[in-house]
Design a protein around this motif. Structure first.
Motif, PDB file in Angstrom:
ATOM      1  N   VAL A  67     -68.779 -41.386-105.498  1.00 47.21           N
ATOM      2  CA  VAL A  67     -68.932 -40.391-104.049  1.00 47.21           C
ATOM      3  C   VAL A  67     -68.413 -39.404-103.221  1.00 47.21           C
ATOM      4  CG1 VAL A  67     -67.761 -42.225-101.989  1.00 47.21           C
ATOM      5  CG2 VAL A  67     -68.629 -43.539-103.498  1.00 47.21           C
ATOM      6  N   GLU A  68     -67.258 -38.607-103.647  1.00 45.71           N
ATOM      7  CA  GLU A  68     -67.055 -37.005-102.818  1.00 45.71           C
ATOM      8  C   GLU A  68     -67.823 -36.530-103.759  1.00 45.71           C
ATOM      9  OE1 GLU A  68     -62.897 -37.287-103.959  1.00 45.71           O
ATOM     10  OE2 GLU A  68     -61.942 -37.792-102.024  1.00 45.71           O
ATOM     11  N   VAL A  69     -69.023 -36.922-104.442  1.00 46.52           N
ATOM     12  CA  VAL A  69     -69.778 -35.666-105.750  1.00 46.52           C
ATOM     13  C   VAL A  69     -70.261 -35.750-104.316  1.00 46.52           C
ATOM     14  CG1 VAL A  69     -71.279 -35.934-107.164  1.00 46.52           C
ATOM     15  CG2 VAL A  69     -68.849 -35.578-107.901  1.00 46.52           C
ATOM     16  N   ASN A  70     -70.891 -36.546-103.592  1.00 41.91           N
ATOM     17  CA  ASN A  70     -72.873 -37.035-102.626  1.00 41.91           C
ATOM     18  C   ASN A  70     -72.000 -36.277-101.233  1.00 41.91           C
ATOM     19  OD1 ASN A  70     -75.023 -38.052-104.366  1.00 41.91           O
ATOM     20  ND2 ASN A  70     -72.911 -39.140-104.845  1.00 41.91           N
ATOM     21  N   GLY A  71     -70.267 -35.717-101.215  1.00 41.59           N
ATOM     22  CA  GLY A  71     -70.244 -35.521-100.075  1.00 41.59           C
ATOM     23  C   GLY A  71     -69.961 -36.943 -99.408  1.00 41.59           C
ATOM     24  N   ASP A  72     -69.646 -37.683 -99.128  1.00 36.41           N
ATOM     25  CA  ASP A  72     -69.289 -39.082 -99.198  1.00 36.41           C
ATOM     26  C   ASP A  72     -67.204 -39.463 -99.250  1.00 36.41           C
ATOM     27  OD1 ASP A  72     -71.737 -38.866 -97.579  1.00 36.41           O
ATOM     28  OD2 ASP A  72     -72.124 -40.287 -99.421  1.00 36.41           O
ATOM     29  N   ARG A  73     -66.817 -40.375 -98.448  1.00 36.04           N
ATOM     30  CA  ARG A  73     -65.441 -40.872 -98.447  1.00 36.04           C
ATOM     31  C   ARG A  73     -65.397 -42.122 -98.938  1.00 36.04           C
ATOM     32  NH1 ARG A  73     -63.531 -40.032 -92.806  1.00 36.04           N
ATOM     33  NH2 ARG A  73     -61.585 -40.832 -93.842  1.00 36.04           N
ATOM     34  N   LEU A  74     -63.744 -42.194 -99.041  1.00 38.53           N
ATOM     35  CA  LEU A  74     -63.726 -43.545 -99.657  1.00 38.53           C
ATOM     36  C   LEU A  74     -62.597 -43.917 -99.178  1.00 38.53           C
ATOM     37  CD1 LEU A  74     -64.446 -46.013-101.961  1.00 38.53           C
ATOM     38  CD2 LEU A  74     -62.756 -44.581-103.391  1.00 38.53           C
ATOM     39  N   VAL A  75     -62.116 -45.007 -98.902  1.00 38.59           N
ATOM     40  CA  VAL A  75     -60.229 -45.251 -98.270  1.00 38.59           C
ATOM     41  C   VAL A  75     -60.592 -46.727 -99.564  1.00 38.59           C
ATOM     42  CG1 VAL A  75     -60.798 -44.891 -96.203  1.00 38.59           C
ATOM     43  CG2 VAL A  75     -61.629 -46.996 -96.780  1.00 38.59           C
ATOM     44  N   THR A  76     -59.249 -46.557 -99.872  1.00 39.87           N
ATOM     45  CA  THR A  76     -58.983 -48.266-100.610  1.00 39.87           C
ATOM     46  C   THR A  76     -57.554 -48.328-100.241  1.00 39.87           C
ATOM     47  OG1 THR A  76     -59.801 -46.254-102.242  1.00 39.87           O
ATOM     48  CG2 THR A  76     -58.208 -48.479-103.082  1.00 39.87           C
ATOM     49  N   ARG A  77     -57.577 -49.841 -99.928  1.00 35.78           N
ATOM     50  CA  ARG A  77     -56.264 -50.933 -99.919  1.00 35.78           C
ATOM     51  C   ARG A  77     -56.095 -51.486-101.303  1.00 35.78           C
ATOM     52  NH1 ARG A  77     -56.699 -47.392 -96.748  1.00 35.78           N
ATOM     53  NH2 ARG A  77     -57.106 -47.240 -94.235  1.00 35.78           N
ATOM     54  N   ASP A  78     -54.749 -51.583-101.524  1.00 34.43           N
ATOM     55  CA  ASP A  78     -54.340 -52.704-101.875  1.00 34.43           C
ATOM     56  C   ASP A  78     -53.290 -53.994-101.179  1.00 34.43           C
ATOM     57  OD1 ASP A  78     -52.570 -53.920-104.139  1.00 34.43           O
ATOM     58  OD2 ASP A  78     -51.870 -51.640-104.721  1.00 34.43           O
ATOM     59  N   PRO A  79     -54.283 -55.118-102.354  1.00 30.74           N
ATOM     60  CA  PRO A  79     -53.656 -56.666-101.387  1.00 30.74           C
ATOM     61  C   PRO A  79     -52.475 -57.123-101.972  1.00 30.74           C
ATOM     62  CG  PRO A  79     -55.327 -57.056-102.084  1.00 30.74           C
ATOM     63  CD  PRO A  79     -55.560 -55.497-102.538  1.00 30.74           C
ATOM     64  N   ALA A  80     -51.755 -56.094-103.730  1.00 25.81           N
ATOM     65  CA  ALA A  80     -50.894 -56.864-103.632  1.00 25.81           C
ATOM     66  C   ALA A  80     -50.874 -58.113-104.271  1.00 25.81           C
ATOM     67  CB  ALA A  80     -49.664 -56.285-103.366  1.00 25.81           C
ATOM     68  N   SER A  81     -52.247 -58.762-104.781  1.00 31.23           N
ATOM     69  CA  SER A  81     -52.505 -59.971-105.422  1.00 31.23           C
ATOM     70  C   SER A  81     -52.790 -61.104-103.623  1.00 31.23           C
ATOM     71  CB  SER A  81     -51.423 -60.511-106.712  1.00 31.23           C
ATOM     72  OG  SER A  81     -51.785 -59.699-107.736  1.00 31.23           O
ATOM     73  N   SER A  82     -52.738 -60.858-102.414  1.00 34.12           N
ATOM     74  CA  SER A  82     -52.895 -61.637-101.685  1.00 34.12           C
ATOM     75  C   SER A  82     -54.131 -61.633-100.873  1.00 34.12           C
ATOM     76  CB  SER A  82     -51.874 -61.361-101.362  1.00 34.12           C
ATOM     77  OG  SER A  82     -51.872 -62.102 -99.592  1.00 34.12           O
ATOM     78  N   GLN A  83     -54.701 -62.490-101.264  1.00 33.06           N
ATOM     79  CA  GLN A  83     -55.499 -63.619-100.199  1.00 33.06           C
ATOM     80  C   GLN A  83     -55.814 -63.358 -98.973  1.00 33.06           C
ATOM     81  OE1 GLN A  83     -59.138 -62.994-102.619  1.00 33.06           O
ATOM     82  NE2 GLN A  83     -59.053 -62.223-100.451  1.00 33.06           N
ATOM     83  N   GLN A  84     -54.533 -63.794 -98.088  1.00 35.87           N
ATOM     84  CA  GLN A  84     -54.609 -63.335 -96.869  1.00 35.87           C
ATOM     85  C   GLN A  84     -54.691 -61.934 -96.640  1.00 35.87           C
ATOM     86  OE1 GLN A  84     -51.739 -65.527 -95.301  1.00 35.87           O
ATOM     87  NE2 GLN A  84     -51.865 -64.252 -93.281  1.00 35.87           N
ATOM     88  N   LYS A  85     -53.444 -61.067 -97.518  1.00 34.65           N
ATOM     89  CA  LYS A  85     -53.330 -59.083 -97.298  1.00 34.65           C
ATOM     90  C   LYS A  85     -55.099 -59.411 -97.776  1.00 34.65           C
ATOM     91  CE  LYS A  85     -50.626 -55.849 -98.146  1.00 34.65           C
ATOM     92  NZ  LYS A  85     -49.249 -54.775 -98.397  1.00 34.65           N
ATOM     93  N   GLN A  86     -55.587 -59.452 -98.713  1.00 35.17           N
ATOM     94  CA  GLN A  86     -56.889 -58.747 -98.609  1.00 35.17           C
ATOM     95  C   GLN A  86     -57.873 -58.595 -97.019  1.00 35.17           C
ATOM     96  OE1 GLN A  86     -59.980 -59.551-102.261  1.00 35.17           O
ATOM     97  NE2 GLN A  86     -59.714 -57.749-102.767  1.00 35.17           N
TER      98      GLN A  86
END
Length: 324
Positions: A67-86
């Motif tokens: 993604v970054e090679v194309n000049g774009d951005r990525l944000v990442t989230r970790d739900p820690a195995s919780s579907q509600q949190k995800q």
């Protein structure tokens, strides 16, 4: 005299036309430059069932790099195995204004409420490494050939043991590990030999959880010949419990991932084999599909990435301390 005036007028008209054409060319070049320079970077989001698994860390790193090679951005989230949190994190990413999301669901069915909101807001998404069930279809699903990953392990078992007592450790809520389990059992059944699954723990993919589940089995003091684990961390958890109880006695322990840790255990003779996934290829296919979709191009709905069995016979030909 008249001809001279005509020639002069024609020459002036030619110069005017040429000047206008030149200005138009310059304007077109300028507009292209401005639009290229002012293109808003695409904001991608990604979420995986857990980042407490090296495989997902590596997969996300590859996606971020592409993604970054194309000049774009990525944000990442970790739900820690919780579907509600995800689900909550997906909604948060939508509020951030993400343009596209890579989703590896904790639960392929109960992620649907968040994905419906994605559809409502016009934000497309791709399923990565596991399928999504329900009425909200992703743009594409990019997965390893999980059925084949299990089948390759079963083929290895059949080649070495004509009967066996088997311990199975996997998560029946995750479609990828379910497909691996089915590939394993289908292939054993097709062999015609008597294989007996004597214990199943169907709710674990993490190392520490598996140690607890394997300890429950070991406390039963049953003989066993094979451990089939839904991924490498599960296999490592089983191995740790077996070592703690001093019961390592030639059993065949199998994992799935082809992780550096898994390959190290194979090279040391502690694991029999691991079916290798290729996170770099999964990441490439997912990101390529995302950009094609955003460009208005057609995208293949199901993209299957091949797997490969790594055993003690082949592990030395690979770089053990890196992913494929």
């Amino acid at each position: 005299m008249i001809n001279r005036r005509k020639r002069k007028a024609l020459y002036s008209a030619f110069l005017l036309i040429a000047s206008v054409a030149c200005l138009m060319s310059v304007l077109v070049i300028w507009l292209k430059t401005v639009f290229t320079l002012e293109r808003r970077p695409i904001l991608f989001g990604s979420t995986y069932m857990t980042m407490d698994n090296q495989y997902f860390e590596v997969l996300n790193a590859f996606i971020e790099n592409f993604v970054e090679v194309n000049g774009d951005r990525l944000v990442t989230r970790d739900p820690a195995s919780s579907q509600q949190k995800q689900n909550e994190q997906i909604l948060d990413m939508l509020d951030m204004g993400v343009d596209f999301i890579f989703v590896n669901p904790v639960d392929g069915r109960n992620v649907e409420p968040a994905l419906k909101e994605c559809r409502k807001r016009g934000v497309p998404f791709i399923a990565v490494d596991t399928e999504i069930y329900g009425q909200t279809d992703p743009v594409a699903t990019v997965v390893s050939n999980n059925y084949e990953a299990g089948a390759l392990i079963a083929q290895d078992v059949v080649a070495k043991l004509k009967n066996a007592r088997i311990v199975v450790l996997y998560d029946n809520k995750i479609s990828s590990t379910c497909a691996r389990f089915k590939g394993f059992t289908d292939t054993l059944d097709e062999s015609g030999f008597p294989y007996d699954i004597i214990y199943t723990a169907s709710g674990t993919t993490l190392l520490h959880e598996t140690m607890v589940e394997m300890q429950k089995f070991l406390d039963m003091h049953l003989d066993f010949d094979v451990v089939f684990a839904g991924n490498d961390p599960t296999a490592l958890g089983a191995l740790a419990a077996m070592q703690n109880n001093n019961v390592l006695a030639g059993q065949l322990v199998y994992g799935i991932d082809g992780s550096p840790s898994g390959k190290m255990m194979v090279s040391q003779g502690l694991m029999e084999a691991t079916s290798a996934q290729f996170p770099s290829e999964i990441a490439y296919e997912a990101v390529s599909a995302a950009y094609r979709y955003l460009a208005g191009e057609s995208v293949k709905e199901n993209i299957i990435v091949p797997v490969k069995l790594i055993s003690k016979d082949t592990v030395d030909s690979l770089t053990v301390m890196s992913w494929q």
